[in-house]
Design an enzyme around this catalytic site. Structure first.
Site, mmCIF file in Angstrom:
data_model
loop_
_atom_site.group_PDB
_atom_site.id
_atom_site.type_symbol
_atom_site.label_atom_id
_atom_site.label_comp_id
_atom_site.label_asym_id
_atom_site.label_seq_id
_atom_site.Cartn_x
_atom_site.Cartn_y
_atom_site.Cartn_z
ATOM 1 C CB SER A 190 -11.204 17.856 51.458
ATOM 2 O OG SER A 190 -12.497 17.292 51.474
ATOM 3 C CG HIS B 55 -7.790 19.490 49.252
ATOM 4 N ND1 HIS B 55 -7.874 20.725 49.864
ATOM 5 C CD2 HIS B 55 -9.052 19.133 48.932
ATOM 6 C CE1 HIS B 55 -9.143 21.097 49.916
ATOM 7 N NE2 HIS B 55 -9.886 20.153 49.357
ATOM 8 C CE LYS C 276 -9.955 22.549 46.732
ATOM 9 N NZ LYS C 276 -10.490 21.554 45.794
HETATM 10 C C1 LIG Z 1 -11.682 21.215 45.039
HETATM 11 C C2 LIG Z 1 -11.583 19.865 44.413
HETATM 12 C C3 LIG Z 1 -12.028 19.615 43.100
HETATM 13 C C4 LIG Z 1 -12.729 20.681 42.293
HETATM 14 O O1 LIG Z 1 -11.852 21.629 41.819
HETATM 15 P P1 LIG Z 1 -12.415 22.893 41.009
HETATM 16 O O2 LIG Z 1 -11.282 23.284 40.133
HETATM 17 O O3 LIG Z 1 -12.811 23.904 42.012
HETATM 18 O O4 LIG Z 1 -13.592 22.386 40.219
HETATM 19 C C5 LIG Z 1 -11.837 18.363 42.571
HETATM 20 N N1 LIG Z 1 -11.268 17.371 43.288
HETATM 21 C C6 LIG Z 1 -10.848 17.552 44.546
HETATM 22 C C7 LIG Z 1 -10.208 16.433 45.301
HETATM 23 C C8 LIG Z 1 -11.010 18.804 45.153
HETATM 24 O O5 LIG Z 1 -10.608 18.984 46.418
#
Ligand SMILES: *Cc1c(COP(=O)(O)O)cnc(C)c1O
Length: 396
Positions: free
Chosen positions: A183, A211, A242
Site C-alpha cells: 500500500s 489493494h 476498498k
Molecule cells: C485494507 C487492508 C486490509 C484490511 O481490510 P478490512 O476489510 O478493512 O479489514 C487487509 N489487508 C490489506 C493488504 C489491506 O490493504
C-alpha cells in the site's frame, strides 16, 4: 486507581503529539466520492480513498442494498453457524469464488478478521510461514496467533525468499504469504517468481488482494490475473471495503478443503457476527457488474496511466507501479506535510506519509486514483501538484 492511570495516558498522548504522530480525523458530511464536502464547508477532490472503482456511492449497489433491507431486514443477530447465514451470504461466497476462479469462499466481518483467522487453524508448530516484510498489519497479527515457525523476507526480494525457503525445508508444510499490492509504494508482488520458487521448494501461497482486487489485471481479478495464475494459488484473502463497494466485509477464497476447515475452526468466523444482508446483496451486484462489463476497470487503468505519466513529465519522482497507487517521493518528512497542506488549500485532498509509516528519509505523498475521477479532476490535481511543486522547489 484511575487517577494514576489517567496520568500515564495523558503522558503517552502528549508524547504522540510531541513526536508529530497524532492522527486527526477530517469529518466528511457528503457521501464518499471524487468530490467530497467536509464539515468545515470546504469542498475538495478526494485522492486518498480506497474507492478505486468509484463504487462507494454507486446507484446500483445502493438499490441492491435497499432491496435487501426490505426483503431480508437489517441485522442477522447471529454468527454464521448458528442462524446468521442467508441465501445472500451463500450467493456472495459463490460469486467471489467465480470471480477469482477459486473453489469456495468464506466471508468475514473484515479482511482484518480473514487474515486474523486464516493461519492458526491451518498450520501448526511443525510448519513454516514465510512472510514479506511489508505485509499488512492484519497478516502480521494473524501470524502471531499461529504456532508455526516464522520466516521473513525483504519486500519482494526473491533472492531472500529463496534463502528463507531453503531454511524452512525441514518444516512439514510451508506457506508463502504476500500482499498483492503493497500500500505505501504501490508495487505489485512478483507472484510469477514467487510461484516458481514455491514449486521448486514445495510451498503453498497466500495472497492478500485487498489493494489489488478490482485494480490489477485487465479485468481487475488481481495479481493472479496479471501473472496468469488464476486458480493456481491456494489461498486468497480480500476486502469488500476498498474496490468492492467500500462498505465492510472480508473474505478468504481458495481450495475447498481449506475453506471447509476454516468454517469449522477459524475463530473470527465462529465467534463474530455475520455481515448484514444488505452488504451481501450489494456485493453480489458488484461482482455481477464487474463480470458484465469492464468499463470501471478500464477507466481506472486509463486514469492511473494518464495521471502518472503527466506527473513524471512534470518532473516528479514516482515509484514504479502497476496499481492505482501513485507514490510521489519527497523524502523529507516536513516537506511532505507542507506539500499536503498546500494541496488542500488548492482543493486537493491527499495525505503525506513519513516515518514510522514509511522508512526514514522516504517521506512521500500517496495519491490514489479512482474510476470516479473525471479528466477535469485529474487535470485540477495535476495543476495543483505542479504549482505546489514549483513553490516548494521540488520541481523546476
Ligand atoms: C485494507 C487492508 C486490509 C484490511 O481490510 P478490512 O476489510 O478493512 O479489514 C487487509 N489487508 C490489506 C493488504 C489491506 O490493504
Amino acid at each position: 486507581m484511575y487517577k494514576n492511570y489517567k496520568e500515564h495516558l495523558d503522558k503517552t498522548l502528549s508524547e504522540i503529539r510531541e513526536a508529530g504522530l497524532y492522527k486527526n480525523e477530517r469529518i466528511i458530511v457528503s457521501p464518499q466520492g471524487a468530490e467530497i464536502e467536509l464539515n468545515t464547508g470546504q469542498k475538495v477532490l478526494n485522492f486518498c480513498a480506497n474507492n478505486y472503482l468509484g463504487l462507494s456511492n454507486n446507484k446500483a449497489l445502493i438499490d441492491a442494498a435497499k432491496k435487501a433491507l426490505d426483503n431480508h431486514g437489517y441485522g442477522m443477530s447471529s454468527v454464521r453457524f448458528i442462524c446468521g447465514t442467508t441465501d445472500l451470504h451463500k450467493e456472495l461466497e459463490k460469486k467471489i469464488a467465480e470471480f477469482f476462479h477459486t473453489e469456495d469462499t468464506i466471508l468475514y466481518a473484515a479482511c482484518f478478521d480473514a487474515n486474523g483467522g486464516v493461519f492458526e487453524p491451518l498450520l501448526g508448530e511443525e510448519d513454516a510461514i514465510i512472510s514479506d516484510s511489508l505485509n499488512h498489519a492484519s497478516i502480521i497479527d494473524g501470524v502471531r496467533l499461529c504456532k508455526a515457525q516464522r520466516y521473513r523476507y525483504n519486500n519482494a526480494d526473491m533472492t531472500d525468499l529463496e534463502e528463507q525457503l531453503k531454511a524452512a525445508q525441514n518444516n512439514r508444510f510451508r506457506l508463502i504469504v504476500t500482499d498483492g499490492v503493497f500500500s505505501m509504494d504501490g508495487n505489485v508482488a512478483p507472484l510469477d517468481r514467487i510461484y516458481e520458487l514455491a514449486g521448486k521448494y514445495n510451498a503453498m501461497i497466500m495472497v492478500d488482494e485487498s489493494h489489488s482486487a478490482g485494480v490489477v489485471g485487465k479485468t481487475g481479478r488481481g495479481v493472479t490475473e496479471l501473472h496468469d495464475l488464476k486458480g493456481k494459488i491456494e489461498i486468497i484473502t480480500g476486502t469488500l471495503g476498498k474496490s468492492f463497494g467500500g462498505a465492510i466485509g472480508g473474505f478468504t477464497t481458495g481450495k475447498k478443503e481449506i475453506i471447509e476447515l476454516l468454517r469449522q475452526r477459524s475463530r473470527p468466523y465462529l465467534f463474530s457476527n455475520s455481515i448484514p444482508p444488505l452488504v451481501a446483496a450489494a456485493g453480489i451486484k458488484m461482482v455481477e457488474m464487474m463480470t458484465e462489463t469492464n468499463t470501471l476497470q478500464d477507466k481506472l487503468h486509463s486514469n492511473a496511466e494518464y495521471f502518472i505519466d503527466r506527473m513524471q513529465k512534470a518532473g516528479f519522482d514516482i515509484k514504479p507501479t502497476k496499481s492505482a497507487i501513485c507514490a510521489v517521493m519527497l523524502y523529507d518528512a516536513k516537506l511532505s506535510q507542507d506539500f499536503a497542506a498546500k494541496l488542500l488549500e488548492e482543493g486537493i485532498y491527499v495525505i503525506g506519509f513519513y516515518y514510522p509509516v514509511v522508512p526514514k528519509g522516504q517521506a512521500r505523498i500517496r495519491v490514489q486514483l479512482s474510476a470516479a475521477h473525471e479528466k477535469e479532476h485529474l487535470d485540477k490535481a495535476l495543476k495543483a501538484f505542479e504549482k505546489t511543486g514549483k513553490e516548494l522547489g521540488v520541481i523546476k
